[in-house]
Write a protein that holds these residues in place. Structure first.
Motif, PDB file in Angstrom:
ATOM      1  N   ALA A 187      -6.278 -10.753  -1.051  1.00  0.00           N
ATOM      2  CA  ALA A 187      -5.925 -10.852  -2.468  1.00  0.00           C
ATOM      3  C   ALA A 187      -6.036  -9.497  -3.159  1.00  0.00           C
ATOM      4  CB  ALA A 187      -6.829 -11.879  -3.157  1.00  0.00           C
ATOM      5  N   LEU A 188      -7.091  -8.758  -2.862  1.00  0.00           N
ATOM      6  CA  LEU A 188      -7.267  -7.431  -3.459  1.00  0.00           C
ATOM      7  C   LEU A 188      -6.162  -6.473  -3.016  1.00  0.00           C
ATOM      8  CD1 LEU A 188     -11.149  -7.039  -3.109  1.00  0.00           C
ATOM      9  CD2 LEU A 188      -9.845  -7.488  -5.204  1.00  0.00           C
ATOM     10  N   LEU A 189      -5.773  -6.569  -1.749  1.00  0.00           N
ATOM     11  CA  LEU A 189      -4.701  -5.698  -1.247  1.00  0.00           C
ATOM     12  C   LEU A 189      -3.373  -6.031  -1.924  1.00  0.00           C
ATOM     13  CD1 LEU A 189      -5.528  -5.489   2.566  1.00  0.00           C
ATOM     14  CD2 LEU A 189      -5.661  -3.641   0.883  1.00  0.00           C
ATOM     15  N   TYR A 190      -3.106  -7.318  -2.138  1.00  0.00           N
ATOM     16  CA  TYR A 190      -1.868  -7.692  -2.834  1.00  0.00           C
ATOM     17  C   TYR A 190      -1.849  -7.139  -4.257  1.00  0.00           C
ATOM     18  CZ  TYR A 190      -0.062 -10.875   0.739  1.00  0.00           C
ATOM     19  OH  TYR A 190       0.463 -11.408   1.898  1.00  0.00           O
ATOM     20  N   ILE A 191      -3.001  -7.185  -4.926  1.00  0.00           N
ATOM     21  CA  ILE A 191      -3.083  -6.623  -6.279  1.00  0.00           C
ATOM     22  C   ILE A 191      -2.831  -5.121  -6.242  1.00  0.00           C
ATOM     23  CG2 ILE A 191      -4.654  -6.130  -8.197  1.00  0.00           C
ATOM     24  CD1 ILE A 191      -5.986  -8.826  -7.655  1.00  0.00           C
ATOM     25  N   MET A 192      -3.418  -4.457  -5.276  1.00  0.00           N
ATOM     26  CA  MET A 192      -3.249  -3.001  -5.158  1.00  0.00           C
ATOM     27  C   MET A 192      -1.807  -2.622  -4.830  1.00  0.00           C
ATOM     28  SD  MET A 192      -6.751  -2.077  -3.065  1.00  0.00           S
ATOM     29  CE  MET A 192      -6.299  -0.357  -2.866  1.00  0.00           C
ATOM     30  N   LEU A 193      -1.090  -3.492  -4.158  1.00  0.00           N
ATOM     31  CA  LEU A 193       0.301  -3.210  -3.808  1.00  0.00           C
ATOM     32  C   LEU A 193       1.257  -3.509  -4.958  1.00  0.00           C
ATOM     33  CD1 LEU A 193       0.472  -4.664  -0.173  1.00  0.00           C
ATOM     34  CD2 LEU A 193       0.418  -2.247  -0.831  1.00  0.00           C
ATOM     35  N   THR A 194       0.963  -4.545  -5.730  1.00  0.00           N
ATOM     36  CA  THR A 194       1.921  -4.981  -6.754  1.00  0.00           C
ATOM     37  C   THR A 194       1.758  -4.262  -8.086  1.00  0.00           C
ATOM     38  OG1 THR A 194       0.435  -6.818  -7.356  1.00  0.00           O
ATOM     39  CG2 THR A 194       2.162  -7.273  -5.747  1.00  0.00           C
ATOM     40  N   PHE A 195       0.523  -4.115  -8.550  1.00  0.00           N
ATOM     41  CA  PHE A 195       0.325  -3.590  -9.905  1.00  0.00           C
ATOM     42  C   PHE A 195       0.854  -2.169 -10.090  1.00  0.00           C
ATOM     43  CE2 PHE A 195      -2.261  -1.306 -13.054  1.00  0.00           C
ATOM     44  CZ  PHE A 195      -1.945  -2.041 -14.191  1.00  0.00           C
ATOM     45  N   PRO A 196       0.527  -1.218  -9.200  1.00  0.00           N
ATOM     46  CA  PRO A 196       1.009   0.153  -9.432  1.00  0.00           C
ATOM     47  C   PRO A 196       2.536   0.255  -9.449  1.00  0.00           C
ATOM     48  CG  PRO A 196      -0.744   0.144  -7.796  1.00  0.00           C
ATOM     49  CD  PRO A 196      -0.335  -1.278  -8.007  1.00  0.00           C
ATOM     50  N   ILE A 197       3.210  -0.513  -8.590  1.00  0.00           N
ATOM     51  CA  ILE A 197       4.669  -0.450  -8.533  1.00  0.00           C
ATOM     52  C   ILE A 197       5.281  -0.965  -9.821  1.00  0.00           C
ATOM     53  CG2 ILE A 197       6.706  -1.401  -7.370  1.00  0.00           C
ATOM     54  CD1 ILE A 197       5.063  -1.377  -4.779  1.00  0.00           C
TER      55      ILE A 197
END
Length: 218
Positions: A190-200
């Protein structure tokens, strides 16, 4: 396995997740952009676009993946026997339906005056669309496209149901089975998905707003 070892293991799935998302996104642009212009400037066939959007937005991606991979895969192993292809194919065509709506809103935001100006200097309708409308439509739709790309990263998790594709969700499920830990693997995912989606999404939103101000669309 400690937390760091689990995180390193999950990071191996990030390139696959991003690859699925990017390819699906590009397919979506290739489908959604022309559909949006057809709906607006070729109204007599607009019902085809409407039907496409209703079908691809109305059926869950996981159902479509299972249908194409397990339903058609045995009969058409090329290409539907390939899990990676099926994931990109389904998510891409689904994204095309979503992006069609994004681009349609952007076309209305740019306005008909641009088309009128283009055709008044001798451009054909479709040349005016390509040379005048498309660049502005992309700029205008950037925030929406950023959100769509972030959504594709999340939706790529559905690919875990397909055999032989080791994206982030699949690896987190394998990790849960190996460690008998139902919390840490999914929490890290879940944390990795947040890190991938938010910055983009955040970067594209800011870039789009700056670009719109620069060319006078905002």
């Amino acid at each position: 396995m400690d937390v760091w070892q689990q995180l390193i293991f999950l990071l191996e799935g990030v390139p696959v997740t991003l690859s699925i998302s990017l390819i699906s996104f590009l397919i979506g642009i290739g489908v959604g952009l022309p559909l949006a212009f057809i709906r607006i400037y070729e109204k007599e066939v607009g019902f085809i676009v409407d039907a496409y959007e209703k079908v691809w937005r109305g059926i869950p991606e996981i159902v479509l993946m299972l249908l194409f991979f397990f339903g058609l895969g045995p009969f058409f192993p090329v290409p539907f026997g390939n899990a990676f292809f099926v994931a990109c194919f389904v998510l891409g065509l689904r994204s095309g339906a979503n992006q069609s709506q994004i681009f349609r809103g952007a076309i209305h935001g740019v306005g008909d005056e641009q088309m009128i100006a283009g055709t008044s200097v001798g451009l054909s309708k479709w040349r005016a669309i390509w040379h005048i409308m498309v660049p502005q439509v992309f700029t205008y739709s950037t925030p929406g496209l950023g959100s769509e790309y972030a959504l594709l990263i999340k939706d790529s998790a559905y690919a875990y149901v397909l055999s032989g594709i080791y994206e982030l969700m699949k690896l987190s499920t394998d990790l849960r089975a190996a460690t008998n830990d139902v919390i840490v693997p999914y929490l890290l995912a879940a944390l990795l998905y947040i890190m991938l989606t938010f910055p983009i999404a955040f970067t594209l939103d800011r870039w789009g707003n700056k670009r719109k101000k620069k060319i006078g669309l905002q």
